[in-house]
Enzyme design. Structure first.
Site, PDB file in Angstrom:
ATOM      1  N   TYR A  58       1.886   5.393  -9.458  1.00  0.00           N
ATOM      2  CA  TYR A  58       2.596   4.115  -9.281  1.00  0.00           C
ATOM      3  C   TYR A  58       1.596   3.000  -8.975  1.00  0.00           C
ATOM      4  CZ  TYR A  58       5.315   0.493  -6.870  1.00  0.00           C
ATOM      5  OH  TYR A  58       5.849  -0.719  -6.472  1.00  0.00           O
TER       6      TYR A  58
HETATM    7  N1  NAP Z   1      11.427  -2.107  -2.527  1.00  0.00           N
HETATM    8  C1  NAP Z   1      10.238  -2.369  -1.979  1.00  0.00           C
HETATM    9  O1  NAP Z   1      10.061  -2.267  -0.752  1.00  0.00           O
HETATM   10  C2  NAP Z   1       9.094  -2.802  -2.845  1.00  0.00           C
HETATM   11  C3  NAP Z   1       7.812  -2.870  -2.296  1.00  0.00           C
HETATM   12  C4  NAP Z   1       6.759  -3.301  -3.083  1.00  0.00           C
HETATM   13  C5  NAP Z   1       6.982  -3.652  -4.404  1.00  0.00           C
HETATM   14  N2  NAP Z   1       8.239  -3.574  -4.920  1.00  0.00           N
HETATM   15  C6  NAP Z   1       8.452  -3.974  -6.316  1.00  0.00           C
HETATM   16  O2  NAP Z   1       9.514  -4.917  -6.331  1.00  0.00           O
HETATM   17  C7  NAP Z   1      10.341  -4.707  -7.484  1.00  0.00           C
HETATM   18  C8  NAP Z   1      11.788  -4.470  -7.043  1.00  0.00           C
HETATM   19  O3  NAP Z   1      11.846  -3.418  -6.100  1.00  0.00           O
HETATM   20  P1  NAP Z   1      13.152  -2.503  -5.980  1.00  0.00           P
HETATM   21  O4  NAP Z   1      12.877  -1.522  -4.902  1.00  0.00           O
HETATM   22  O5  NAP Z   1      14.349  -3.363  -5.929  1.00  0.00           O
HETATM   23  O6  NAP Z   1      13.066  -1.776  -7.412  1.00  0.00           O
HETATM   24  P2  NAP Z   1      13.912  -0.515  -7.943  1.00  0.00           P
HETATM   25  O7  NAP Z   1      15.240  -0.511  -7.299  1.00  0.00           O
HETATM   26  O8  NAP Z   1      13.066   0.712  -7.832  1.00  0.00           O
HETATM   27  O9  NAP Z   1      14.008  -0.856  -9.501  1.00  0.00           O
HETATM   28  C9  NAP Z   1      14.475  -2.113  -9.969  1.00  0.00           C
HETATM   29  C10 NAP Z   1      15.128  -1.946 -11.283  1.00  0.00           C
HETATM   30  O10 NAP Z   1      14.187  -1.550 -12.292  1.00  0.00           O
HETATM   31  C11 NAP Z   1      14.960  -1.150 -13.378  1.00  0.00           C
HETATM   32  N3  NAP Z   1      14.290  -0.195 -14.256  1.00  0.00           N
HETATM   33  C12 NAP Z   1      13.745   0.997 -13.947  1.00  0.00           C
HETATM   34  N4  NAP Z   1      13.297   1.603 -15.075  1.00  0.00           N
HETATM   35  C13 NAP Z   1      13.586   0.765 -16.106  1.00  0.00           C
HETATM   36  C14 NAP Z   1      13.377   0.821 -17.504  1.00  0.00           C
HETATM   37  N5  NAP Z   1      12.779   1.857 -18.106  1.00  0.00           N
HETATM   38  N6  NAP Z   1      13.822  -0.224 -18.244  1.00  0.00           N
HETATM   39  C15 NAP Z   1      14.425  -1.271 -17.679  1.00  0.00           C
HETATM   40  N7  NAP Z   1      14.640  -1.388 -16.370  1.00  0.00           N
HETATM   41  C16 NAP Z   1      14.226  -0.376 -15.594  1.00  0.00           C
HETATM   42  C17 NAP Z   1      16.212  -0.483 -12.810  1.00  0.00           C
HETATM   43  O11 NAP Z   1      17.315  -1.008 -13.521  1.00  0.00           O
HETATM   44  P3  NAP Z   1      18.677  -0.146 -13.703  1.00  0.00           P
HETATM   45  O12 NAP Z   1      19.096   0.203 -12.304  1.00  0.00           O
HETATM   46  O13 NAP Z   1      19.590  -1.080 -14.392  1.00  0.00           O
HETATM   47  O14 NAP Z   1      18.325   1.065 -14.517  1.00  0.00           O
HETATM   48  C18 NAP Z   1      16.189  -0.866 -11.337  1.00  0.00           C
HETATM   49  O15 NAP Z   1      17.414  -1.323 -10.857  1.00  0.00           O
HETATM   50  C19 NAP Z   1       9.721  -3.553  -8.243  1.00  0.00           C
HETATM   51  O16 NAP Z   1       8.857  -4.055  -9.227  1.00  0.00           O
HETATM   52  C20 NAP Z   1       8.919  -2.809  -7.185  1.00  0.00           C
HETATM   53  O17 NAP Z   1       7.837  -2.089  -7.721  1.00  0.00           O
HETATM   54  C21 NAP Z   1       9.300  -3.160  -4.168  1.00  0.00           C
END
Ligand code: NAP
Length: 253
Positions: free
Chosen positions: A160
């Site tokens: 990742y």
């Molecule tokens: N959460 C945190 O604490 C955190 C920390 C650091 C960085 N981030 C970054 O911030 C962003 C949002 O975080 P999050 O935790 O909300 O993310 P998440 O829930 O893991 O994923 C966000 C969305 O990505 C979509 N996705 C996954 N695979 C896909 C694919 N093959 N094609 C199209 N869409 C796809 C999914 O859509 P569907 O559900 O519609 O399939 C999912 O709802 C991400 O880029 C993550 O890496 C998050």
């Protein structure tokens, strides 16, 4: 060239915006008057609910585009739909990603490929399709949601972290390539929304590594996105939104 407009009325695509962080970014931008375009892959129902939530306070129902971001045709299809319904795009917030722990020595080739396909190749295809469109149009903003893990490379999350590091590099290159018409930046969060089922002890352990002594919130990411939307003189940057976790040593004053 490079002249920006107000958030109000600007057309913003947010990938992965059915729920969690992407949804927060979409709802907040819609509250500021942006015309948001939602995107979902598997969470079609949640995307429709998010569209209804926005419709309840905005004067429109957001369009929802669908598809797997790791496929080039998804991007060309989304670009076509957006051109047809909105006549273009001003801002692309690339938020969609996959995230999970991967014990390194048992990580399969398929696992590795999945991170690279979604998190890195997906951004590459998006950049080719939407980036070229923005360059031709003569203006635009790209804001990619990265991760401080790109620099820190957590031992239990190496594939990742590497995929996000590649994505940061891609955005840095794009910032040069697409200047002066298009600004390209990364918002790199630390923990802002822990995976469902995270135990309290783990939450507490993480909190103690954060100088600002709290786990972030999706709103913290959304505020950084807003800052970049309003900025006309920032490009090629990574804005860390992690409570100081990656840059400061906790407890050291
Ligand atoms: N959460 C945190 O604490 C955190 C920390 C650091 C960085 N981030 C970054 O911030 C962003 C949002 O975080 P999050 O935790 O909300 O993310 P998440 O829930 O893991 O994923 C966000 C969305 O990505 C979509 N996705 C996954 N695979 C896909 C694919 N093959 N094609 C199209 N869409 C796809 C999914 O859509 P569907 O559900 O519609 O399939 C999912 O709802 C991400 O880029 C993550 O890496 C998050």
């Amino acid at each position: 060239m490079g002249v920006w407009v107000e958030i109000k009325g600007c057309r913003v695509l947010i990938t992965g915006s059915a729920k969690r962080v992407g949804k927060k970014i979409a709802v907040d931008l819609a509250r500021l008057g942006a015309t948001v375009i939602l995107h979902a892959f598997k969470s079609r129902n949640e995307a429709a609910e998010t569209a209804s939530e926005i419709e309840a306070f905005a004067l429109y129902r957001p369009m929802v585009v669908h598809g797997d971001v790791s496929l080039r045709e998804t991007w060309t299809a989304m670009d076509g739909e957006i051109e047809k319904h909105h006549g273009g795009l001003d801002v692309w917030v690339h938020n969609a990603a996959v995230f999970s722990a991967t014990p390194f020595f048992s990580t399969s080739e398929e696992d590795w490929q999945q991170f690279m396909d979604v998190n890195l190749k997906g951004a590459f295809f998006g950049a080719q399709v939407l980036g070229e469109r923005m360059k031709q149009t003569g203006r635009g903003k790209i804001i990619a949601i990265g991760d401080v893990a790109a620099e820190l490379a957590w031992a239990s999350y190496i594939p990742y972290s590497v995929s996000k590091a590649g994505m940061h590099g891609l955005m840095r290159g794009l910032a040069r390539l697409l200047a002066p018409e298009v600004q390209v930046n990364v918002v790199a969060p630390g923990p802002v929304l822990l995976p469902d089922g995270t135990k309290d002890a783990e939450r507490h352990r993480i909190m103690q590594t954060i100088p600002l002594q709290r786990i972030g919130e999706p709103a913290d990411v959304s505020k950084a996105v807003r800052f970049l939307l309003e900025s006309d003189y920032v490009t090629g940057q990574v804005i860390r939104v992690d409570g100081g976790r990656s840059g400061l040593r906790p407890g050291v004053r």
